[in-house]
Design a protein around this motif. Structure first.
Motif, PDB file in Angstrom:
ATOM      1  N   ASN A  96       0.821  -1.206   0.000  1.00 57.74           N
ATOM      2  CA  ASN A  96       0.000   0.000   0.000  1.00 57.74           C
ATOM      3  C   ASN A  96       0.857   1.259   0.000  1.00 57.74           C
ATOM      4  N   PRO A  97       0.337   2.346  -0.596  1.00 57.07           N
ATOM      5  CA  PRO A  97       1.103   3.595  -0.648  1.00 57.07           C
ATOM      6  C   PRO A  97       1.528   4.113   0.720  1.00 57.07           C
ATOM      7  N   GLY A  98       0.685   3.938   1.739  1.00 56.36           N
ATOM      8  CA  GLY A  98       1.030   4.428   3.064  1.00 56.36           C
ATOM      9  C   GLY A  98       2.294   3.785   3.611  1.00 56.36           C
ATOM     10  N   GLU A  99       2.525   2.523   3.252  1.00 56.05           N
ATOM     11  CA  GLU A  99       3.734   1.843   3.696  1.00 56.05           C
ATOM     12  C   GLU A  99       4.977   2.478   3.073  1.00 56.05           C
ATOM     13  N   ALA A 100       4.858   2.862   1.800  1.00 55.70           N
ATOM     14  CA  ALA A 100       5.979   3.534   1.137  1.00 55.70           C
ATOM     15  C   ALA A 100       6.254   4.889   1.774  1.00 55.70           C
ATOM     16  N   THR A 101       5.197   5.603   2.128  1.00 54.66           N
ATOM     17  CA  THR A 101       5.360   6.915   2.755  1.00 54.66           C
ATOM     18  C   THR A 101       6.059   6.792   4.107  1.00 54.66           C
ATOM     19  N   ILE A 102       5.677   5.797   4.894  1.00 55.73           N
ATOM     20  CA  ILE A 102       6.330   5.560   6.184  1.00 55.73           C
ATOM     21  C   ILE A 102       7.792   5.174   5.978  1.00 55.73           C
ATOM     22  N   LEU A 112       7.826 -12.660  -2.638  1.00 55.41           N
ATOM     23  CA  LEU A 112       8.305 -11.822  -1.536  1.00 55.41           C
ATOM     24  C   LEU A 112       9.710 -11.286  -1.807  1.00 55.41           C
ATOM     25  N   THR A 113      10.548 -12.091  -2.441  1.00 61.28           N
ATOM     26  CA  THR A 113      11.930 -11.686  -2.696  1.00 61.28           C
ATOM     27  C   THR A 113      12.042 -10.524  -3.672  1.00 61.28           C
ATOM     28  N   GLU A 114      10.958 -10.209  -4.391  1.00 57.54           N
ATOM     29  CA  GLU A 114      10.956  -9.091  -5.328  1.00 57.54           C
ATOM     30  C   GLU A 114      10.198  -7.891  -4.770  1.00 57.54           C
ATOM     31  N   VAL A 115      10.242  -7.726  -3.458  1.00 59.92           N
ATOM     32  CA  VAL A 115       9.499  -6.650  -2.804  1.00 59.92           C
ATOM     33  C   VAL A 115       9.925  -5.276  -3.315  1.00 59.92           C
ATOM     34  N   ARG A 116      11.196  -5.091  -3.619  1.00 59.45           N
ATOM     35  CA  ARG A 116      11.642  -3.797  -4.127  1.00 59.45           C
ATOM     36  C   ARG A 116      10.960  -3.461  -5.454  1.00 59.45           C
ATOM     37  N   ALA A 117      10.918  -4.425  -6.363  1.00 61.44           N
ATOM     38  CA  ALA A 117      10.274  -4.203  -7.657  1.00 61.44           C
ATOM     39  C   ALA A 117       8.784  -3.921  -7.487  1.00 61.44           C
ATOM     40  N   GLU A 133       4.776   2.792  -6.593  1.00 69.24           N
ATOM     41  CA  GLU A 133       5.065   4.210  -6.380  1.00 69.24           C
ATOM     42  C   GLU A 133       5.017   5.040  -7.658  1.00 69.24           C
ATOM     43  N   ARG A 134       4.829   4.388  -8.804  1.00 71.82           N
ATOM     44  CA  ARG A 134       4.571   5.144 -10.033  1.00 71.82           C
ATOM     45  C   ARG A 134       3.145   5.684 -10.052  1.00 71.82           C
TER      46      ARG A 134
END
Length: 307
Positions: free
Chosen positions: A41-47, A284-289, A295-296
């Motif tokens: 979720n976007p909120g996780e990226a913001t945190i 799970l191992t591709e969490v960064r991707a 985030e786009r």
């Protein structure tokens, strides 16, 4: 050793890593869930970026995630109604769901209906309860005209459908490449960008009763400009705008978070009255991707991790 997502400092997706962790043990009233799917979720990226440090600071090393669906692997003392092997939908408040094994308070779980796919079940909590609370906050009724910003996002797609289920005419603000989906789900699509206010007026036939903002970036101000009463505007992201305009609501995930809400949403999905679009499933191992794509901010529906 089970694996889990961790980050040790604020930053972009590159600070995320998947590490071995000790197997969790349930305390009284808790269970251990073997996670099949977990939404992002976007909120996780913001945190993770540190932008919400004043409101929701991270303690390092930090985990991530609230949404989850899986199979109960272990049951703690005092848990009634769930047993090992049960398939469940739920959430954790401990930023921990992006992992293979997660300790969950049993009161935060509901059974997974067989008609609700694992991908949908694991991505339902944050987006679903946020949309549920936002729609409830503006109280659409038969004949109302309501607009939704970010209408093709994880929350927006659900808010559109819940408002349609309530009998409202829904105007969905989204990029043109998502307009077909909105039309298929009973909404009137309008493109964002210059001239949006007039496009909304035209689509609404001169009357706009309510507005749900899932995107920020000035949509609350636009709703007020279009004549929507502040008490029928809800934003899940623009708290500054809500402070500027007395009466604007900020009901979101915290207002809707409960196993009862999850159960109701799951019933709507099982009955064919609600759809959760799944954009993509990553291991799970591709969490960064997965987070780079999220985030786009152009994804239709939900991105899911599968441990």
């Amino acid at each position: 050793m089970p694996q889990a997502v961790r980050f040790d400092q604020y930053g972009g997706p590159d600070v995320l890593h998947v590490v071995d962790v000790e197997p969790p043990e349930p305390s009284e009233g808790e269970v251990v869930v073997r996670v099949k799917t977990t939404g992002i979720n976007p909120g996780e990226a913001t945190i993770r970026e540190g932008l919400m440090h004043e409101r929701w600071p991270a303690t390092f090393p930090s985990g991530q995630g609230s949404d989850l669906a899986g199979v109960i692997a272990e049951v703690g003392a005092g848990v009634d109604g769930f047993g090992v092997g049960d398939e469940v939908i739920g959430f954790t408040d401990d930023r921990a769901s992006q992992a293979e094994l997660v300790v969950v308070d049993a009161q935060n779980l509901t059974p997974r209906p067989s008609a609700v796919s694992w991908e949908v079940a694991g991505s339902l909590f944050v987006a679903g309860t946020t949309a549920y609370a936002a729609v409830r906050a503006v109280a659409p009724a038969e004949g109302d005209v309501l607009a939704v910003s970010g209408a093709a996002g994880g929350v927006g797609t659900l808010a559109v459908q819940l408002a349609r289920n309530a009998g409202a005419t829904v105007i969905g603000i989204a990029g043109e490449h998502h307009h077909d989906w909105l039309r298929e789900h009973g909404a009137i699509p309008v493109d964002y960008g210059d001239g949006l206010a007039q496009r909304i007026r035209d689509a609404a036939g001169g009357r706009l009763d309510a507005f749900i903002d899932t995107f920020g970036s000035g949509y609350v101000d636009l709703a007020i400009e279009l004549g929507v009463a502040p008490q029928r505007v809800d934003t899940i992201i623009d708290w500054d705008a809500a402070e500027r305009h007395a009466g604007v609501k900020t009901d979101g995930n915290m207002a809707g978070a409960s196993a009862d809400t999850l159960a109701e949403l799951a019933r709507l999905i099982a009955d064919g009255r609600l759809e959760v679009p799944i954009a993509r499933v990553y291991p799970l191992t591709e969490v960064r991707a997965a987070y780079r794509e999220l985030e786009r901010r152009h994804t239709l529906g939900k991105i899911v991790l599968a441990p």
